[in-house]
Design an enzyme around this catalytic site. Structure first.
Site: not given
Length: 253
Positions: A65-66
């Site tokens: 994830t970012h």
């Protein structure tokens, strides 16, 4: 091009005050309601994932994830999932992000590098402010389920960092396994691997004639792009934004 003329309206949305890719933002309710499993492993980075597919994955799942720590679905914290955050110095991130803007067609034209840096400093890029994102994860560093790694350390001594990760995950770091991981995560291997170099994605989506997705993989490349004046301005802004934060990042090795 004047950087103030960025138009994010077509392919982006605003989620919790940050610019987000519209294709991801439309699933935001699903993201917030996502149910983690205790053996999930989260790999988080600031930029340089489909929810329904994840539900069908067998355990243990590895999720990349970012998202910042504050925007990560709360169930990951409730289930005490292990999380690894990889942090890179802001100047090299800005350079890499600039090339990412140039190669990915849905982004607005970033203009000149100095113009893009102004947007980067203001957090007017997808996933928002690097400063807020990085600080949010750094504040979790004392959580025993969170491991903070640094890109510069990975470049300097990958074996040491791989062993650190394996110990964090409760795995015995055998030399044979470490050798295999080091080999497959080397810059050249990742650059040649279709699973990581994105060469299978059509040119109209990611134009790698502009820049390869796996570009240089070095630390200190910012020196080739920041003028003296821009560097001074960036340093001043950095000090303001990171005031009171104990995080210290190396901009060269």
């Amino acid at each position: 091009m004047d950087s103030s003329s960025y138009d994010y309206s077509e392919n982006f949305s605003i989620v919790h005050g940050m610019i987000m890719y519209k294709e991801f933002a439309k699933y935001w309710d699903d993201v917030e309601a996502f149910q983690a499993r205790p053996d999930d492993l989260v790999i988080a980075t600031y930029p340089r994932s489909g929810v329904k597919q994840l539900k069908e994955m067998s355990s243990p799942r590895i999720l990349k994830t970012h998202l910042s720590s504050e925007h990560l679905p709360i169930s990951f914290w409730e289930k005490n999932c292990k999380m690894i955050y990889v942090c890179r110095n802001a100047k090299d991130v800005a350079v890499s992000y600039y090339y990412f803007f140039l190669m990915v067609s849905i982004h607005p034209n970033p203009g000149s590098f100095p113009e893009f840096v102004e947007k980067f400093m203001d957090g007017q890029v997808p996933y928002g402010s690097w400063y807020q994102h990085t600080r949010s994860w750094w504040e979790k560093r004392k959580n025993p389920h969170v491991l903070i790694l640094f890109y510069e350390d990975l470049k300097e001594d990958i074996r040491k960092e791989v062993k650190k990760m394996m110990q964090f995950l409760g795995r015995k770091p055998s030399e044979e396994l470490v050798d295999k991981i080091v080999h497959h995560t080397s810059f050249q291997e990742m650059k040649n691997n279709p699973a990581s170099n994105y060469t299978a994605i059509p040119e109209k989506v990611i134009n790698q004639k502009v820049s390869p997705f796996i570009r240089k993989g070095i630390t200190g490349d910012w020196k080739n792009y920041f003028t003296v004046a821009l560097n001074e301005r960036f340093d001043m802004h950095y000090e303001q934004q990171m005031k009171g934060c104990t995080l210290k990042l190396r901009t060269e090795i």
